[in-house]
Motif scaffolding. Structure first.
Motif, PDB file in Angstrom:
ATOM      1  N   GLN A  73       0.845  -1.187   0.000  1.00 45.06           N
ATOM      2  CA  GLN A  73       0.000   0.000   0.000  1.00 45.06           C
ATOM      3  C   GLN A  73       0.880   1.237   0.000  1.00 45.06           C
ATOM      4  OE1 GLN A  73      -2.787   0.207   3.285  1.00 45.06           O
ATOM      5  NE2 GLN A  73      -3.920   1.936   2.420  1.00 45.06           N
ATOM      6  N   ALA A  74       0.503   2.236  -0.779  1.00 43.36           N
ATOM      7  CA  ALA A  74       1.192   3.528  -0.783  1.00 43.36           C
ATOM      8  C   ALA A  74       0.136   4.606  -0.617  1.00 43.36           C
ATOM      9  CB  ALA A  74       1.975   3.731  -2.078  1.00 43.36           C
ATOM     10  N   ALA A  75       0.145   5.264   0.543  1.00 45.01           N
ATOM     11  CA  ALA A  75      -0.890   6.246   0.850  1.00 45.01           C
ATOM     12  C   ALA A  75      -0.408   7.139   1.986  1.00 45.01           C
ATOM     13  CB  ALA A  75      -2.194   5.542   1.233  1.00 45.01           C
ATOM     14  N   SER A  76      -1.228   8.129   2.348  1.00 42.79           N
ATOM     15  CA  SER A  76      -0.890   9.022   3.459  1.00 42.79           C
ATOM     16  C   SER A  76      -0.843   8.218   4.756  1.00 42.79           C
ATOM     17  CB  SER A  76      -1.930  10.129   3.578  1.00 42.79           C
ATOM     18  OG  SER A  76      -3.161   9.596   4.052  1.00 42.79           O
ATOM     19  N   PRO A  77      -0.120   8.718   5.768  1.00 39.60           N
ATOM     20  CA  PRO A  77      -0.067   7.995   7.044  1.00 39.60           C
ATOM     21  C   PRO A  77      -1.449   7.733   7.640  1.00 39.60           C
ATOM     22  CG  PRO A  77       1.639   9.674   6.991  1.00 39.60           C
ATOM     23  CD  PRO A  77       0.813   9.875   5.755  1.00 39.60           C
ATOM     24  N   VAL A  78      -2.348   8.706   7.553  1.00 41.62           N
ATOM     25  CA  VAL A  78      -3.695   8.520   8.111  1.00 41.62           C
ATOM     26  C   VAL A  78      -4.442   7.429   7.358  1.00 41.62           C
ATOM     27  CG1 VAL A  78      -5.955   9.614   8.435  1.00 41.62           C
ATOM     28  CG2 VAL A  78      -3.864  10.863   9.019  1.00 41.62           C
ATOM     29  N   GLU A  79      -4.342   7.430   6.020  1.00 48.73           N
ATOM     30  CA  GLU A  79      -5.026   6.427   5.204  1.00 48.73           C
ATOM     31  C   GLU A  79      -4.484   5.026   5.486  1.00 48.73           C
ATOM     32  OE1 GLU A  79      -7.686   4.918   2.233  1.00 48.73           O
ATOM     33  OE2 GLU A  79      -7.643   6.758   3.428  1.00 48.73           O
ATOM     34  N   VAL A  80      -3.169   4.915   5.579  1.00 47.46           N
ATOM     35  CA  VAL A  80      -2.545   3.612   5.851  1.00 47.46           C
ATOM     36  C   VAL A  80      -2.988   3.081   7.213  1.00 47.46           C
ATOM     37  CG1 VAL A  80      -0.319   2.535   6.408  1.00 47.46           C
ATOM     38  CG2 VAL A  80      -0.557   3.891   4.337  1.00 47.46           C
ATOM     39  N   TYR A  81      -3.094   3.979   8.188  1.00 52.88           N
ATOM     40  CA  TYR A  81      -3.482   3.563   9.534  1.00 52.88           C
ATOM     41  C   TYR A  81      -4.965   3.218   9.614  1.00 52.88           C
ATOM     42  CZ  TYR A  81      -3.811   3.529  14.630  1.00 52.88           C
ATOM     43  OH  TYR A  81      -4.029   3.147  15.930  1.00 52.88           O
ATOM     44  N   ARG A  82      -5.801   4.083   9.065  1.00 50.92           N
ATOM     45  CA  ARG A  82      -7.243   3.903   9.193  1.00 50.92           C
ATOM     46  C   ARG A  82      -7.820   2.887   8.208  1.00 50.92           C
ATOM     47  NH1 ARG A  82      -9.066   4.503  13.927  1.00 50.92           N
ATOM     48  NH2 ARG A  82      -8.664   6.511  14.878  1.00 50.92           N
ATOM     49  N   ASN A  83      -7.279   2.854   7.000  1.00 49.39           N
ATOM     50  CA  ASN A  83      -7.843   2.002   5.955  1.00 49.39           C
ATOM     51  C   ASN A  83      -6.777   1.111   5.323  1.00 49.39           C
ATOM     52  OD1 ASN A  83     -10.552   3.204   6.064  1.00 49.39           O
ATOM     53  ND2 ASN A  83      -9.543   5.020   5.235  1.00 49.39           N
ATOM     54  N   PRO A  84      -6.203   0.189   6.081  1.00 51.61           N
ATOM     55  CA  PRO A  84      -5.171  -0.686   5.513  1.00 51.61           C
ATOM     56  C   PRO A  84      -5.711  -1.473   4.326  1.00 51.61           C
ATOM     57  CG  PRO A  84      -5.935  -1.514   7.641  1.00 51.61           C
ATOM     58  CD  PRO A  84      -6.516  -0.151   7.479  1.00 51.61           C
ATOM     59  N   ALA A  85      -4.932  -1.522   3.248  1.00 52.46           N
ATOM     60  CA  ALA A  85      -5.368  -2.192   2.022  1.00 52.46           C
ATOM     61  C   ALA A  85      -5.201  -3.700   2.098  1.00 52.46           C
ATOM     62  CB  ALA A  85      -4.583  -1.646   0.826  1.00 52.46           C
ATOM     63  N   ALA A  86      -4.434  -4.161   3.068  1.00 47.78           N
ATOM     64  CA  ALA A  86      -4.188  -5.601   3.214  1.00 47.78           C
ATOM     65  C   ALA A  86      -4.018  -5.928   4.690  1.00 47.78           C
ATOM     66  CB  ALA A  86      -2.952  -6.012   2.431  1.00 47.78           C
ATOM     67  N   ARG A  87      -4.250  -7.187   5.024  1.00 41.54           N
ATOM     68  CA  ARG A  87      -4.138  -7.625   6.413  1.00 41.54           C
ATOM     69  C   ARG A  87      -2.756  -7.316   6.990  1.00 41.54           C
ATOM     70  NH1 ARG A  87      -3.276 -11.528  10.299  1.00 41.54           N
ATOM     71  NH2 ARG A  87      -5.141 -12.380  11.326  1.00 41.54           N
ATOM     72  N   PHE A  88      -1.713  -7.504   6.168  1.00 46.48           N
ATOM     73  CA  PHE A  88      -0.357  -7.259   6.653  1.00 46.48           C
ATOM     74  C   PHE A  88      -0.197  -5.826   7.144  1.00 46.48           C
ATOM     75  CE2 PHE A  88       3.838  -5.444   5.858  1.00 46.48           C
ATOM     76  CZ  PHE A  88       4.595  -6.217   6.723  1.00 46.48           C
ATOM     77  N   VAL A  89      -0.767  -4.860   6.426  1.00 47.92           N
ATOM     78  CA  VAL A  89      -0.627  -3.456   6.806  1.00 47.92           C
ATOM     79  C   VAL A  89      -1.258  -3.219   8.177  1.00 47.92           C
ATOM     80  CG1 VAL A  89      -1.128  -1.067   6.157  1.00 47.92           C
ATOM     81  CG2 VAL A  89      -0.613  -2.750   4.383  1.00 47.92           C
ATOM     82  N   GLY A  90      -2.454  -3.765   8.395  1.00 47.82           N
ATOM     83  CA  GLY A  90      -3.115  -3.611   9.684  1.00 47.82           C
ATOM     84  C   GLY A  90      -2.350  -4.267  10.815  1.00 47.82           C
ATOM     85  N   SER A  91      -1.709  -5.399  10.534  1.00 48.32           N
ATOM     86  CA  SER A  91      -0.971  -6.118  11.580  1.00 48.32           C
ATOM     87  C   SER A  91       0.412  -5.527  11.830  1.00 48.32           C
ATOM     88  CB  SER A  91      -0.835  -7.601  11.206  1.00 48.32           C
ATOM     89  OG  SER A  91      -0.038  -7.749  10.040  1.00 48.32           O
ATOM     90  N   PHE A  92       0.963  -4.808  10.840  1.00 44.56           N
ATOM     91  CA  PHE A  92       2.315  -4.260  10.972  1.00 44.56           C
ATOM     92  C   PHE A  92       2.297  -2.848  11.557  1.00 44.56           C
ATOM     93  CE2 PHE A  92       6.136  -2.138   9.213  1.00 44.56           C
ATOM     94  CZ  PHE A  92       7.108  -2.968   9.760  1.00 44.56           C
TER      95      PHE A  92
END
Length: 346
Positions: A214-233
């Motif tokens: 995922q490539a996005a703003s810090p808020v977007e990455v945190y609030r709306n992770p595009a994949a399970r890995f992003v949410g878990s990391f």
């Protein structure tokens, strides 16, 4: 203009593929952070942009010019490394001036650039000292000043703050962001530290197993992770995950609690941040395992159907080991993932 375009870049070391078809555009004057665990390919990608590694496939463009066939010195870049690479036999002044001397700049220009970047990094009083007389934080400032003095189109930084203690890292993060905004330089910054990434970046490219997830703003990455890995990391503590069993049209059972979900043909996965839970009736039943008062809030580790489930509650929340809680997720904060592809379900 120093827009960077990475087009279909792959890198193989024998049978091992370090990077898989990376596509990424970094806009002019943007601060892009490459974030991921060790071995995910972030430093390899940075070295390819710098010209220290050759891509197996793909192209690298800087400022509208293809550069993947050019040596580093012709790419209009400067680099700051993890180990500072400050020359011990040179004064701070000569360290900052080193690249300018290599370019045979006139002394008046060397003087002007060294003094200006030293002032930016608040080390103007150290110009006549040698590196042995400097602290780690001061040496790091010298390394950044040396890069900025070159007035590069792009500055590349490979975990430059990792050797500093926590307080110095905090100070340098704030300083670095301000200095780079002032210098109007496009920056790519590699780190495994999510706090560093969230605080510095205009955008974060989260990398996993040689891919950008995922490539996005810090808020977007945190609030709306595009994949399970992003949410878990990303997140400390990270997202909670529980299986969600389909029970009718847009209805799912999560740990015995019925929740409205997305349209899906079968079972999916429920996810939520620890701070997005409240205590209330009809929620997810959870058994308290550990209570950690952390000043402004309390971190409670619970057990939900044999799985660790963490919640962050107000500091006056009353709970003790063995208590049963009913945890109600905030509906607008729930995220859903496909258990096969691990991608987010919109």
């Amino acid at each position: 203009m120093a827009e960077i375009e990475i087009k279909g870049v792959a890198k193989r070391f024998g049978a091992f593929t370090a990077l898989h078809q990376i596509d990424l555009t970094i806009t002019n004057q943007e601060f892009m952070v490459l974030l991921g665990a060790s071995g995910c390919g972030k430093t390899t990608l940075l070295r390819i942009i710098a010209g220290l590694e050759t891509p197996s496939e793909g192209e690298v463009w800087i400022g509208g010019r293809r550069v993947d066939h050019l040596p580093p010195r012709q790419r209009g870049i400067a680099m700051v490394f993890q180990n500072y690479a400050v020359f011990p036999h040179l004064t701070v002044y000569e360290n900052i001036a080193f690249g300018l001397r290599m370019q045979k700049k006139p002394q008046s220009e060397v003087d002007h650039r060294v003094k200006r970047t030293a002032e930016l990094m608040h080390i103007e009083q150290l110009l006549q000292r040698y590196s042995g007389q400097l602290s780690g934080g001061q040496r790091q400032r010298v390394a950044v000043a040396r890069a900025l003095a070159m007035e590069p189109d792009v500055i590349l930084m490979d975990e430059p703050l990792s050797n500093l203690d926590a307080l110095l890292r905090l100070e340098m993060r704030a300083e670095l962001k301000g200095v780079l905004a002032h210098s109007k330089t496009t920056a790519i910054y590699v780190t495994h530290d999510q706090v560093e990434a969230m605080s510095l970046a205009d955008r974060i490219a989260v990398m996993h197993q040689g891919r950008i997830v995922q490539a996005a703003s810090p808020v977007e990455v945190y609030r709306n992770p595009a994949a399970r890995f992003v949410g878990s990391f990303i997140g400390n503590p990270p997202m909670n995950f529980l299986p969600a069993t389909k029970s009718g049209e847009e209805r799912f059972i999560v740990a015995g609690s019925m929740l409205k979900g997305p349209k899906a043909s079968g079972d999916i996965e429920f996810a939520i941040r620890p701070e997005d839970m409240d205590i209330g009736p009809g929620g997810i039943p959870a058994t308290v395992r550990v209570v950690e008062p952390l000043g402004a809030h309390t971190l409670i580790t619970t057990d939900v159907e044999g799985k660790i489930f963490r919640v962050v509650l107000d500091s006056n929340a009353e709970a003790k080991t063995g208590d049963m809680l009913s945890l109600v997720p905030r509906a607008d904060r729930i995220r859903w993932f496909d258990p096969q592809s691990t991608s987010a379900i919109q």
